[in-house]
Scaffold this motif. Structure first.
Motif, PDB file in Angstrom:
ATOM      1  N   UNK A 133    -115.677 -79.641  42.176  1.00 58.38           N
ATOM      2  CA  UNK A 133    -114.940 -80.601  41.353  1.00 58.38           C
ATOM      3  C   UNK A 133    -114.149 -81.562  42.237  1.00 58.38           C
ATOM      4  N   UNK A 134    -113.782 -82.707  41.667  1.00 57.08           N
ATOM      5  CA  UNK A 134    -112.958 -83.686  42.360  1.00 57.08           C
ATOM      6  C   UNK A 134    -111.497 -83.594  41.936  1.00 57.08           C
ATOM      7  N   UNK A 135    -111.225 -82.781  40.946  1.00 55.00           N
ATOM      8  CA  UNK A 135    -109.866 -82.625  40.455  1.00 55.00           C
ATOM      9  C   UNK A 135    -109.897 -81.935  39.115  1.00 55.00           C
ATOM     10  N   UNK A 136    -108.737 -81.860  38.469  1.00 52.72           N
ATOM     11  CA  UNK A 136    -108.734 -81.309  37.111  1.00 52.72           C
ATOM     12  C   UNK A 136    -107.894 -82.162  36.188  1.00 52.72           C
ATOM     13  N   UNK A 137    -108.237 -82.067  34.910  1.00 57.14           N
ATOM     14  CA  UNK A 137    -107.485 -82.722  33.853  1.00 57.14           C
ATOM     15  C   UNK A 137    -106.572 -81.673  33.244  1.00 57.14           C
ATOM     16  N   UNK A 138    -105.278 -81.976  33.212  1.00 54.43           N
ATOM     17  CA  UNK A 138    -104.312 -81.038  32.653  1.00 54.43           C
ATOM     18  C   UNK A 138    -104.108 -81.377  31.182  1.00 54.43           C
ATOM     19  N   UNK A 139    -104.477 -80.425  30.318  1.00 51.15           N
ATOM     20  CA  UNK A 139    -104.257 -80.604  28.883  1.00 51.15           C
ATOM     21  C   UNK A 139    -102.925 -79.947  28.541  1.00 51.15           C
ATOM     22  N   UNK A 140    -101.918 -80.723  28.131  1.00 49.51           N
ATOM     23  CA  UNK A 140    -100.599 -80.139  27.867  1.00 49.51           C
ATOM     24  C   UNK A 140    -100.600 -79.234  26.647  1.00 49.51           C
ATOM     25  N   UNK A 141     -99.545 -78.439  26.541  1.00 48.51           N
ATOM     26  CA  UNK A 141     -99.453 -77.445  25.477  1.00 48.51           C
ATOM     27  C   UNK A 141     -99.521 -78.051  24.080  1.00 48.51           C
TER      28      UNK A 141
END
Length: 408
Positions: A380-388
C-alpha cells in the motif's frame, strides 16, 4: 484483573483511540538523559537546551550584490541619460570613489551603499553610474541574518539540516541533545520461528517490523528472541527489559486461552487500557510496570502495525522528549466504497494510482479487511482513516491518504 475476567469481558466496551492514547500518555514522562554531540551528528536529534547565537551573522557590513561600493550621496541624480561619473578606486571609499565589490565581501570603510554592476559602465579609469542608490541599499548590515544573543531554538526542537547550517554559521560546534529512548521488543508465540517454518509454524515478522519502526522513530530497539506462550516466561522477559524506557510485546494481547500478556502485566503492574475501538487491531493493551510503559500489540501483522503507529510512536516520542509530527497526507479520489463500523476508527489500506483525467490520484483499497494479510500494508501507499462518526466513504469521494510509513 484475572485472565478469566478479561475473557469474559470480550471487549464489549472498547476504549476510543484518543482516550486510550491520552490515558497512557498521562502515565508517561520524558527521560532526562542527555549528551553533547557535534553538529555533524545532530541531524534528527532533539535539543535539550536553549540555543542562542554567540556571534552575529554577518559579523561585518557586507555587499549584498556584485557592483561598486560608493557613498550614496555621490549617486544622487544619476540616470540613464545623465550618469554620475566616479573614480575607480581601491581600499577605503572617499567621496567620488567607486570600489569594486562582490556579493558577500566586506564593505570598504567609508562606503554606505552598493551600486549593482548592471547599473554601471567602465570607461577607462572611471565608472559611470546610471542609477542612484540610497544609503544602506544593497548592503547587508552586521547581524542582519542573526543578531548576537538572538534566541534560535528551544528545548524539544528536532534539528534539521538547515538548523545545523545556521548553528555553524553563528559559531556553534556542539549541542546538548536528549539521548535516544530505548525499547525492548519481545515477540511472543510458541508457533513463531525465524526461518524455514514447518506446518503449523509461522515466520516471526512483527518483532522485526516494530524494531525497524522504532529505529525510524528515533529510538534504540533491542529485538529479543521469541518467548513462548507461558506466563512465567513472559513475566521474566518483561521484567528483564524494565530498564528500557519502553517495553513492547507482540502477540498474546487478546482474550484467548493463550493470551497471557495482559494478565501478566496486570499482575506485576497495571493494565490501563485493554481493547480499543479501532480496526484492524482492537485487542491492543496498554499498561505500566514500575513506571515503564508496556505496549502489548496484537499478533496479526496488520493489526500490529496499525497499533504501533497509533500508540508506540507517540509513546516513544514522548519518552524521548521528541515532537510528534503529523504524517504527510495527500488527497485522492476513492476508487470504491470503504465500509466502517460506527464508533470504530478504521484504517483502510490503499494504493495510489495516477489519473490522467483529474489532478488527484485514485485511491484503490488493497483490502477492506484482514488484519493478518501483511501484503495489504506492504504493497500500500498509505491508509485512509475513517473516523468514528462515519460509517465509511463512498466511491468517488475525495479522501485523505496518510503516509504512515514516513520516518519522522
Amino acid at each position: 484483573m484475572s485472565h478469566d475476567n478479561l475473557e469474559h469481558a470480550g471487549f464489549k466496551d472498547r476504549t476510543r483511540v484518543a482516550e486510550a492514547l491520552d490515558t497512557v500518555l498521562d502515565a508517561v514522562t520524558g527521560h532526562d538523559r542527555t549528551e553533547r554531540v557535534a553538529i555533524g551528528r545532530a541531524d534528527g536529534r532533539t535539543l535539550a537546551e536553549t540555543v542562542t547565537a554567540p556571534h552575529p551573522v554577518p559579523g561585518y557590513d557586507r555587499a549584498a550584490m556584485d557592483g561598486y561600493a560608493v557613498q550614496a550621496s555621490d549617486t544622487f541624480g544619476a540616470t540613464d541619460r545623465s550618469p554620475t561619473v566616479l573614480r575607480e578606486g581601491e581600499g577605503d571609499v572617499r567621496s567620488g570613489d567607486a570600489v569594486r565589490v562582490h556579493t558577500g565581501s566586506d564593505l570598504p570603510a567609508g562606503a554606505d551603499a552598493v551600486v549593482m554592476i548592471e547599473q554601471t559602465e567602465t570607461v577607462g579609469d572611471e565608472i559611470e553610474v546610471f542609477d542612484a542608490v540610497a544609503e544602506g541599499e544593497n548592503v547587508g548590515d552586521v547581524g542582519e541574518d542573526v543578531a548576537e544573543g538572538e534566541k534560535l531554538y528551544e528545548p524539544g526542537h528536532r534539528l534539521r539540516p538547515s538548523d545545523l547550517g545556521l548553528l555553524k554559521s553563528v559559531g556553534i560546534e556542539r549541542v546538548e541533545v536528549y539521548d535516544h529512548p530505548t525499547v525492548g521488543v519481545i515477540p511472543t508465540g510458541e508457533e513463531l520461528v525465524q526461518r524455514n517454518p514447518d506446518p503449523g509454524e509461522v515466520i516471526e515478522t512483527n518483532g522485526l517490523t516494530v524494531s525497524q519502526f522504532a529505529d525510524r522513530w528515533g529510538a534504540v530497539p533491542t529485538y529479543r528472541n521469541v518467548v513462548d506462550d507461558d506466563p512465567n516466561a513472559i513475566r521474566a522477559a518483561i521484567q528483564r527489559d524494565l530498564a528500557k524506557d519502553v517495553v513492547v510485546t507482540t502477540g498474546g494481547s487478546s482474550v484467548g486461552e493463550r493470551d497471557y500478556t495482559p494478565e501478566v502485566v496486570d499482575d506485576i503492574g497495571d493494565v490501563l487500557v485493554h481493547g480499543v475501538a479501532l480496526k484492524p487491531g482492537h485487542p491492543v493493551a496498554l499498561g505500566v510496570v514500575e513506571e515503564t510503559p508496556v505496549i502489548m500489540l496484537p499478533g496479526y501483522p496488520v493489526a500490529c502495525i496499525v497499533n504501533a503507529v497509533q500508540f508506540l510512536r507517540p509513546i516513544l516520542k514522548t519518552v524521548g522528549n521528541m515532537p510528534v509530527p503529523s504524517h504527510p497526507t495527500v488527497e485522492a479520489n476513492l476508487d470504491r466504497k470503504i465500509s466502517s463500523e460506527p464508533g470504530t476508527r478504521t484504517f483502510a489500506r490503499v494504493r495510489l494510482v495516477d489519473d490522467d483525467d483529474t489532478d488527484l490520484p485514485t485511491a484503490e483499497p488493497t483490502r477492506a479487511s484482514g488484519s493478518g494479510v501483511l501484503s495489504s500494508v506492504a504493497l500500500a501507499d498509505g491508509w485512509v482513516v475513517v473516523p468514528e462518526k462515519r460509517e465509511g466513504f463512498d466511491a468517488g469521494e475525495t479522501v485523505v491518504v496518510e503516509d504512515w510509513e514516513w520516518s519522522a
